[in-house]
Design an enzyme around this catalytic site. Structure first.
Site, PDB file in Angstrom:
ATOM      1  N   TYR A 152       0.722  -1.163   8.194  1.00  0.00           N
ATOM      2  CA  TYR A 152       1.203  -1.109   6.811  1.00  0.00           C
ATOM      3  C   TYR A 152       1.781   0.272   6.499  1.00  0.00           C
ATOM      4  O   TYR A 152       2.880   0.386   5.936  1.00  0.00           O
ATOM      5  CB  TYR A 152       0.067  -1.431   5.851  1.00  0.00           C
ATOM      6  CG  TYR A 152       0.453  -1.335   4.390  1.00  0.00           C
ATOM      7  CD1 TYR A 152       1.353  -2.238   3.820  1.00  0.00           C
ATOM      8  CD2 TYR A 152      -0.085  -0.337   3.569  1.00  0.00           C
ATOM      9  CE1 TYR A 152       1.708  -2.148   2.479  1.00  0.00           C
ATOM     10  CE2 TYR A 152       0.265  -0.247   2.233  1.00  0.00           C
ATOM     11  CZ  TYR A 152       1.160  -1.151   1.687  1.00  0.00           C
ATOM     12  OH  TYR A 152       1.508  -1.050   0.356  1.00  0.00           O
TER      13      TYR A 152
ATOM     14  N   LYS B  78       5.761   1.445   5.483  1.00  0.00           N
ATOM     15  CA  LYS B  78       6.107   2.171   4.259  1.00  0.00           C
ATOM     16  C   LYS B  78       6.774   3.507   4.564  1.00  0.00           C
ATOM     17  O   LYS B  78       7.644   3.963   3.815  1.00  0.00           O
ATOM     18  CB  LYS B  78       4.846   2.379   3.408  1.00  0.00           C
ATOM     19  CG  LYS B  78       4.304   1.084   2.809  1.00  0.00           C
ATOM     20  CD  LYS B  78       5.347   0.392   1.942  1.00  0.00           C
ATOM     21  CE  LYS B  78       4.856  -0.883   1.311  1.00  0.00           C
ATOM     22  NZ  LYS B  78       5.866  -1.534   0.443  1.00  0.00           N
TER      23      LYS B  78
ATOM     24  N   THR C 223      -2.672  -5.833  -8.094  1.00  0.00           N
ATOM     25  CA  THR C 223      -1.867  -7.013  -7.792  1.00  0.00           C
ATOM     26  C   THR C 223      -2.529  -7.834  -6.688  1.00  0.00           C
ATOM     27  O   THR C 223      -3.574  -7.464  -6.165  1.00  0.00           O
ATOM     28  CB  THR C 223      -0.445  -6.616  -7.314  1.00  0.00           C
ATOM     29  OG1 THR C 223      -0.541  -5.987  -6.022  1.00  0.00           O
ATOM     30  CG2 THR C 223       0.207  -5.662  -8.295  1.00  0.00           C
TER      31      THR C 223
ATOM     32  N   ILE D 116       4.401  -6.540  -9.615  1.00  0.00           N
ATOM     33  CA  ILE D 116       5.341  -5.488 -10.005  1.00  0.00           C
ATOM     34  C   ILE D 116       6.759  -6.039 -10.092  1.00  0.00           C
ATOM     35  O   ILE D 116       7.520  -5.694 -10.999  1.00  0.00           O
ATOM     36  CB  ILE D 116       5.292  -4.333  -8.984  1.00  0.00           C
ATOM     37  CG1 ILE D 116       3.921  -3.666  -9.008  1.00  0.00           C
ATOM     38  CG2 ILE D 116       6.385  -3.314  -9.263  1.00  0.00           C
ATOM     39  CD1 ILE D 116       3.732  -2.622  -7.920  1.00  0.00           C
TER      40      ILE D 116
END
Length: 398
Positions: free
Chosen positions: A273, A277, A310, A120
């Site tokens: 994780y 975020k 990705t 990205i």
């Protein structure tokens, strides 16, 4: 602060929007296919993918939501929803086709994109360079960074891309990066906090932080604060400097453990994780509050790129890798599609003066309820300042 977007300039851009390319038309066909699927089956699939960090529900609470949010046509509370089979428009795609004055404006702008050598981040750098910006890739691999610079220069026919080493897992490296950037004595109009790791095994950064929290969140927290003075000096009343931070839909299931931010008591890759975020969303809302209180011509927004194919998934279980390989064409966006919202936040005239927004598919939408907790925002900010070793000037702001 953080409960509503802050906007200094009203009105629309007043420019025609370009049609989406074929790849994003394909994305809508995926949504139409999912929309016709069995409700029970769809909900079960969404439940599994949400836990893996790949999906989001349409409601506020994953446990009570009766249907999953469409990947491309997300309903935005209070803002309506896109028509079936159509993607939200993308004003930024028309920026380089504006008047000569508009192109000159972009050619004078400077941007930094972390993790801009691949995925990205690479697509974000490429499109900003195509618009005429001078873009600096901040990354932890010299070889990958220089390779990306050469490739973008070949594809865009512009020399306004360069690489500077910055390891976000090292506070020392971040400070050195900022020193090298300041030595250039140039402005900074756009900062895209894009880099990150996902579902890595339990391990520490150079400074002893849990890697998800240390790299994804604390690294960008320190980088942004060290560059804030330059951003403030670069922004003007009519053209604010912009900070864009990439979060994830997994923040909806994240929990912030202020007494155990390093996940020492019980480590879970998914939990760590998601916490990192969520921290990025809380950070963005608090930052916008402080910027507004100080009358700064800088805006801060957070974006959700969606489910993107990705290299971030390299640490997932092998069975998940197989499932990803088999279903990526249906469930995953390409890196270019994933970068779309970051680019929109960085250059769209419609985002001029607008801060404190959570953006998904180039639409303002609602983040997790806990992200609007102002007390939690303040406490996280204060603790983060202690961790990275900077003064907490926000204590003077209510």
């Amino acid at each position: 602060m953080g409960t509503e977007a802050v906007s200094r300039h009203g009105g629309s851009a007043g420019s025609a929007w370009l049609a989406r390319p074929f790849c994003q038309q394909r994305l809508c066909r995926r949504d139409l296919l999912l929309a016709n699927a069995s409700g029970a089956v769809s909900k079960w699939v969404c439940s599994v993918l949400l836990w893996l960090g790949w999906w989001r529900f349409g409601g506020r609470d994953a446990e009570t939501s009766s249907s999953c949010r469409s990947l491309a046509c997300a309903t935005t509370k209070g803002l309506g929803k896109c028509e079936a089979g159509k993607m939200p428009a993308a004003p930024w795609r028309n920026c380089r086709h504006r008047s000569v004055g508009g192109v000159i404006l972009f050619s004078q702008k400077k941007a930094i994109v972390t993790g801009g050598a691949k995925g990205i981040g690479y697509q974000t750098v490429k499109h900003l360079a195509q618009l005429g910006m001078h873009v600096i890739i901040a990354g932890n691999s010299e070889s990958e960074g220089q390779k990306a610079v050469r490739k973008i220069q070949e594809e865009t026919l512009t020399g306004k891309v360069e690489f500077l080493y910055c390891d976000l897992a090292s506070m020392k490296s971040i400070r050195q990066f900022v020193q090298r950037f300041r030595a250039k004595n140039c402005p900074l109009h756009v900062l895209v906090n894009n880099a990150g790791v996902m579902l890595v095994p339990e391990r520490k950064t150079e400074d002893g932080f849990e890697e998800h929290f240390g790299l994804n969140y604390l690294g960008h927290f320190l980088l942004t604060n060290l560059l804030l003075d330059t951003l403030k000096q670069s922004g003007t009343h009519s053209h604010n400097a912009r900070i864009i931070t990439v979060s994830s839909a997994t923040h909806y299931v994240g929990k912030l453990h202020l007494n155990d931010l390093q996940s020492r008591c019980s480590y879970s890759p998914h939990g760590a994780y998601a916490q990192s975020k969520l921290a990025l969303v809380l950070f963005t809302y608090r930052l916008q509050h402080l910027l507004t209180a100080n009358g700064s011509h800088v805006t801060a927004n957070v974006v959700d790129p969606g489910v993107v194919n990705t290299e971030l998934y390299k640490h997932v279980f092998w069975a998940v890798k197989v499932a990803k390989w088999m279903t990526a064409w249906l469930f995953f966006k390409t890196a270019e599609e994933g970068a779309s919202t970051s680019i929109y936040a960085a250059v769209s005239p419609e985002m001029e003066g607008a801060g404190g927004c959570y953006l998904y598919n180039e639409e303002r939408t609602k983040s997790a309820d806990v992200a609007y907790d102002e007390d939690l925002q303040r406490r996280l900010w204060t603790e983060s300042c202690k961790m990275v070793g900077i003064s907490d000037e926000s204590s003077r702001v209510p």
